[in-house]
Write a protein that holds these residues in place. Structure first.
Motif, short mmCIF file in Angstrom:
data_model
loop_
_atom_site.label_atom_id
_atom_site.label_comp_id
_atom_site.label_asym_id
_atom_site.label_seq_id
_atom_site.Cartn_x
_atom_site.Cartn_y
_atom_site.Cartn_z
N VAL A 1 2.78 0.32 -15.42
CA VAL A 1 2.43 0.07 -13.70
C VAL A 1 1.43 1.26 -13.89
O VAL A 1 1.22 2.65 -13.58
CB VAL A 1 3.68 0.48 -13.07
CG1 VAL A 1 3.30 0.90 -11.97
CG2 VAL A 1 4.94 -0.15 -13.33
N SER A 2 0.01 0.83 -12.89
CA SER A 2 -0.73 2.00 -12.21
C SER A 2 -0.45 2.97 -11.30
O SER A 2 0.51 2.76 -10.49
CB SER A 2 -1.80 0.77 -11.99
OG SER A 2 -1.24 -0.32 -10.22
N ILE A 3 -1.58 3.28 -10.89
CA ILE A 3 -0.81 5.12 -9.75
C ILE A 3 -0.97 4.00 -8.31
O ILE A 3 0.01 4.05 -7.84
CB ILE A 3 -2.30 5.33 -10.39
CG1 ILE A 3 -1.95 6.44 -9.44
CG2 ILE A 3 -3.12 5.40 -9.82
CD1 ILE A 3 -0.87 7.91 -9.67
N ALA B 1 4.60 1.65 -4.23
CA ALA B 1 6.13 1.77 -3.89
C ALA B 1 6.36 2.89 -2.80
O ALA B 1 7.36 3.51 -2.61
CB ALA B 1 6.75 2.42 -5.01
N VAL B 2 6.06 4.39 -2.91
CA VAL B 2 5.85 5.25 -2.50
C VAL B 2 5.80 4.84 -1.14
O VAL B 2 6.96 5.35 -0.31
CB VAL B 2 4.96 6.19 -2.69
CG1 VAL B 2 4.85 7.49 -1.18
CG2 VAL B 2 4.87 6.93 -3.70
N VAL B 3 5.09 4.05 -0.72
CA VAL B 3 4.76 3.62 0.85
C VAL B 3 5.57 2.82 1.35
O VAL B 3 6.17 3.11 2.55
CB VAL B 3 3.28 2.18 1.25
CG1 VAL B 3 3.18 2.13 2.35
CG2 VAL B 3 1.98 3.51 0.92
N ILE B 4 6.04 1.76 0.65
CA ILE B 4 7.28 1.45 0.91
C ILE B 4 8.87 1.91 1.46
O ILE B 4 9.28 1.72 2.60
CB ILE B 4 7.89 0.08 -0.20
CG1 ILE B 4 6.50 -1.16 -0.32
CG2 ILE B 4 9.42 -0.50 -0.42
CD1 ILE B 4 6.91 -2.06 -1.59
N MET B 5 9.08 2.85 0.22
CA MET B 5 10.21 3.93 0.65
C MET B 5 10.10 4.58 1.99
O MET B 5 11.06 5.10 2.74
CB MET B 5 10.49 4.96 -0.46
CG MET B 5 10.67 4.15 -1.81
SD MET B 5 11.04 5.20 -3.80
CE MET B 5 10.35 6.66 -3.52
N VAL B 6 8.55 5.16 1.68
CA VAL B 6 8.56 6.12 3.62
C VAL B 6 8.90 4.99 4.50
O VAL B 6 9.58 5.14 5.69
CB VAL B 6 6.66 6.52 3.76
CG1 VAL B 6 6.66 6.73 5.14
CG2 VAL B 6 7.12 7.77 2.63
#
Length: 127
Positions: free
Chosen positions: A106-108, A114-119
């Protein structure tokens, strides 16, 4: 007005529980699809019908049918503008499964996504 009636019908705890169950079932179905496809050696467009005879893939399809029935209940209890964006949490679970179940790199950039989705899910939830 109708949106408010739908939004407050029943307990919010039950609504979010059903939504979480729906998300977990969608995630579980995808995991079963991937496992089943790996077991039969994958498919092409011409041979995709073979997947219909895999018990693992059939189990994934059953989970999807159950998830859809639960989704109907969720939509009857929650606004679409809340419920649908929250389903994107299944992508986060998929990313974790890629790492821990399928040993995929899984790339950076994927982690940033994933962080953008969670936010985004957090912002939808607190509105």
């Amino acid at each position: 007005m109708k949106g408010k009636i739908i939004m407050y019908r029943g307990s919010q705890v039950i609504s979010f529980f059903l939504l979480a169950l729906n998300i977990l079932m969608l995630f579980g179905g995808q995991i079963l699809f991937k496992l089943g496809l790996e077991k039969i050696g994958g498919v092409s467009i011409a041979s995709a019908w073979k997947a219909l005879f895999s018990p693992i893939i059939i189990a994934g399809l059953v989970l999807y049918v159950c998830a859809t029935l639960i989704w109907f209940t969720v939509l009857s209890r929650m606004p679409l503008s809340v419920a649908y964006p929250m389903q994107s949490l299944a992508y986060i679970l998929g990313l974790l499964a890629a790492i821990f179940i399928f040993n995929e790199p899984v790339s950076i950039l994927k982690w940033i996504g994933a962080v953008v989705i969670m936010v985004g899910v957090f912002l939808v939830a607190i509105d």
